[in-house]
Design a protein around this motif. Structure first.
Motif, mmCIF file in Angstrom:
data_model
loop_
_atom_site.group_PDB
_atom_site.id
_atom_site.type_symbol
_atom_site.label_atom_id
_atom_site.label_comp_id
_atom_site.label_asym_id
_atom_site.label_seq_id
_atom_site.Cartn_x
_atom_site.Cartn_y
_atom_site.Cartn_z
ATOM 1 N N LEU A 145 19.282 -9.861 31.770
ATOM 2 C CA LEU A 145 19.285 -10.442 30.423
ATOM 3 C C LEU A 145 18.607 -11.811 30.423
ATOM 4 O O LEU A 145 17.867 -12.157 29.498
ATOM 5 N N ALA A 146 18.850 -12.588 31.475
ATOM 6 C CA ALA A 146 18.257 -13.925 31.564
ATOM 7 C C ALA A 146 16.741 -13.872 31.669
ATOM 8 O O ALA A 146 16.052 -14.833 31.334
ATOM 9 N N SER A 147 16.216 -12.741 32.125
ATOM 10 C CA SER A 147 14.765 -12.611 32.293
ATOM 11 C C SER A 147 14.053 -12.246 30.999
ATOM 12 O O SER A 147 12.821 -12.295 30.927
ATOM 13 N N LEU A 148 14.816 -11.864 29.973
ATOM 14 C CA LEU A 148 14.207 -11.450 28.709
ATOM 15 C C LEU A 148 13.694 -12.657 27.922
ATOM 16 O O LEU A 148 14.291 -13.742 27.977
ATOM 17 N N PRO A 149 12.615 -12.491 27.155
ATOM 18 C CA PRO A 149 12.211 -13.542 26.214
ATOM 19 C C PRO A 149 13.340 -13.778 25.207
ATOM 20 O O PRO A 149 14.106 -12.855 24.898
ATOM 21 N N LEU A 209 16.084 -11.095 23.681
ATOM 22 C CA LEU A 209 17.507 -11.266 23.969
ATOM 23 C C LEU A 209 18.301 -11.336 22.664
ATOM 24 O O LEU A 209 19.356 -10.707 22.532
ATOM 25 N N ALA A 210 17.785 -12.084 21.698
ATOM 26 C CA ALA A 210 18.475 -12.216 20.412
ATOM 27 C C ALA A 210 18.537 -10.883 19.676
ATOM 28 O O ALA A 210 19.513 -10.592 18.977
ATOM 29 N N ALA A 211 17.511 -10.058 19.832
ATOM 30 C CA ALA A 211 17.509 -8.755 19.183
ATOM 31 C C ALA A 211 18.542 -7.829 19.809
ATOM 32 O O ALA A 211 19.193 -7.041 19.125
ATOM 33 N N ARG A 212 18.709 -7.927 21.122
ATOM 34 C CA ARG A 212 19.667 -7.058 21.808
ATOM 35 C C ARG A 212 21.097 -7.555 21.644
ATOM 36 O O ARG A 212 22.023 -6.765 21.513
ATOM 37 N N GLY A 264 27.471 -16.845 22.342
ATOM 38 C CA GLY A 264 27.075 -18.228 22.602
ATOM 39 C C GLY A 264 27.397 -18.633 24.030
ATOM 40 O O GLY A 264 26.588 -19.270 24.716
ATOM 41 N N ALA A 265 28.591 -18.267 24.487
ATOM 42 C CA ALA A 265 28.977 -18.574 25.867
ATOM 43 C C ALA A 265 28.083 -17.826 26.847
ATOM 44 O O ALA A 265 27.709 -18.360 27.905
ATOM 45 N N LEU A 266 27.724 -16.597 26.507
ATOM 46 C CA LEU A 266 26.834 -15.818 27.372
ATOM 47 C C LEU A 266 25.479 -16.497 27.494
ATOM 48 O O LEU A 266 24.914 -16.587 28.592
ATOM 49 N N ARG A 267 24.961 -17.013 26.378
ATOM 50 C CA ARG A 267 23.651 -17.677 26.420
ATOM 51 C C ARG A 267 23.680 -18.921 27.311
ATOM 52 O O ARG A 267 22.701 -19.229 27.991
ATOM 53 N N GLU A 268 24.787 -19.629 27.297
ATOM 54 C CA GLU A 268 24.920 -20.790 28.183
ATOM 55 C C GLU A 268 24.878 -20.360 29.647
ATOM 56 O O GLU A 268 24.231 -20.996 30.488
ATOM 57 N N VAL A 269 25.551 -19.266 29.952
ATOM 58 C CA VAL A 269 25.544 -18.747 31.320
ATOM 59 C C VAL A 269 24.144 -18.287 31.700
ATOM 60 O O VAL A 269 23.666 -18.550 32.816
ATOM 61 N N LEU A 270 23.458 -17.604 30.799
ATOM 62 C CA LEU A 270 22.110 -17.100 31.092
ATOM 63 C C LEU A 270 21.117 -18.249 31.312
ATOM 64 O O LEU A 270 20.200 -18.129 32.129
ATOM 65 N N ALA A 271 21.321 -19.344 30.609
ATOM 66 C CA ALA A 271 20.454 -20.508 30.828
ATOM 67 C C ALA A 271 20.618 -21.038 32.247
ATOM 68 O O ALA A 271 19.640 -21.420 32.905
ATOM 69 N N GLU A 272 21.852 -21.038 32.735
ATOM 70 C CA GLU A 272 22.111 -21.483 34.112
ATOM 71 C C GLU A 272 21.508 -20.498 35.116
ATOM 72 O O GLU A 272 20.976 -20.893 36.152
ATOM 73 N N VAL A 300 10.275 -9.248 35.802
ATOM 74 C CA VAL A 300 11.541 -8.820 36.385
ATOM 75 C C VAL A 300 11.830 -7.399 35.910
ATOM 76 O O VAL A 300 11.966 -7.147 34.713
ATOM 77 N N VAL A 301 11.908 -6.457 36.846
ATOM 78 C CA VAL A 301 12.095 -5.051 36.509
ATOM 79 C C VAL A 301 13.449 -4.509 36.984
ATOM 80 O O VAL A 301 13.849 -3.412 36.600
ATOM 81 N N ALA A 302 14.126 -5.260 37.818
ATOM 82 C CA ALA A 302 15.418 -4.820 38.353
ATOM 83 C C ALA A 302 16.129 -6.036 38.925
ATOM 84 O O ALA A 302 15.594 -7.149 38.930
ATOM 85 N N ALA A 303 17.332 -5.808 39.400
ATOM 86 C CA ALA A 303 18.087 -6.866 40.084
ATOM 87 C C ALA A 303 18.839 -6.233 41.243
ATOM 88 O O ALA A 303 19.255 -5.067 41.170
ATOM 89 N N LEU A 304 18.981 -7.003 42.308
ATOM 90 C CA LEU A 304 19.714 -6.552 43.494
ATOM 91 C C LEU A 304 20.981 -7.386 43.613
ATOM 92 O O LEU A 304 20.930 -8.620 43.535
#
Length: 257
Positions: free
Chosen positions: A146-150, A154-157, A176-184, A215-219
């Motif tokens: 999610l953090a890798s999305l423009p 992200l706002a659309a999803r 809102g709390a999720l967005r703060e975490v994604l910024a970190e 970013v296409v995946a995460a490990l």
């Protein structure tokens, strides 16, 4: 292992020089960088140009750039790649190092789907399966993806008024709390889940990129709370980052030093 052919090795050395700088080179550049005789370089450059591995740069006499053949070979290589198969191999290597459960996941909508998984050998371990789907906001791989999305995507999803389901008392339910975490997560390049999808498991995750840098995946590496600590987390973050980088390299990504 058989004997290396010097001429082939030198030709490949020349081609790999084009990966750096502005992607153009002259014969004198090659002589200087590889410390090869001028005659040898001239012959190799002539051969590579004749086979369209390199081509003259328009308007720059004596300079060359990569030709169409390396692109064709790279495209064929990319066609043969299988993210799940490559991910399974890398996950196995990472799991053998840390003896914890390792996943590779992709993003679909607001969920993650695990496409590769290798179990820990410990009796107490995370129980899951390849193909499992979970809410992205509850997982370390999901946060990473999610953090890798423009921002617009992200706002659309996950719009501001979205209702985020809770899997445990630790799950993030406020956009809102999720967005703060994604910024970190974006800032650190690593995502952490603290018992948010499973009350007894914490995870760390790192991004997997394709040859374009996307970013296409995460490990991720998942650890029961009985084996979780700050020191352990730091160790696993480094290992997840290393594993994700290896998988990215298999997908054709080349990190910039």
């Amino acid at each position: 292992m058989g004997r290396l052919v010097p001429a082939v090795t030198r030709a490949l050395d020349i081609l790999e020089l084009f990966l750096d700088g502005d992607g153009t080179l002259s014969a004198p550049d090659i002589v200087r960088k590889l410390q090869l005789p001028r005659t040898t370089v001239h012959e190799l450059v002539t051969t590579l140009a004749a086979r369209q591995y390199i081509v003259p740069v328009t308007g720059q006499t004596g300079r060359y750039r990569l030709g169409v053949r390396p692109y064709q070979l790279g495209s064929r290589y990319a066609e043969q790649l299988d993210l799940a198969a490559e991910g399974q191999q890398v996950a196995r290597s990472v799991a053998e190092t840390c003896d914890e459960t390792v996943h590779v996941a992709i993003l679909e909508g607001t969920d993650v789907i695990y496409i590769a998984k290798v179990d820990s050998t410990h009796a107490v371990r995370m129980v899951s399966a390849a193909g499992r789907r979970l809410p992205a906001h509850c997982t370390s791989v999901g946060k990473m993806l999610l953090a890798s999305l423009p921002e617009t995507e992200l706002a659309a999803r996950i719009p501001d008024g979205a209702e985020l389901a809770a899997m445990t008392p630790n799950s993030i339910t406020d956009p809102g709390a999720l967005r703060e975490v994604l910024a970190e997560v974006r800032q650190r390049g690593i995502a952490v889940e603290n018992r948010e999808s499973n009350p007894d498991v914490s995870c760390v995750a790192a991004p997997v990129r394709d040859r374009t840098g996307r970013v296409v995946a995460a490990l991720s590496i998942s650890v029961p709370t009985i084996r979780w600590s700050d020191d352990r987390r730091e160790e696993l973050e480094q290992l997840a980052t290393k594993g994700a980088a290896e998988l990215s390299e298999r997908l054709g990504h080349r990190s910039v030093a």
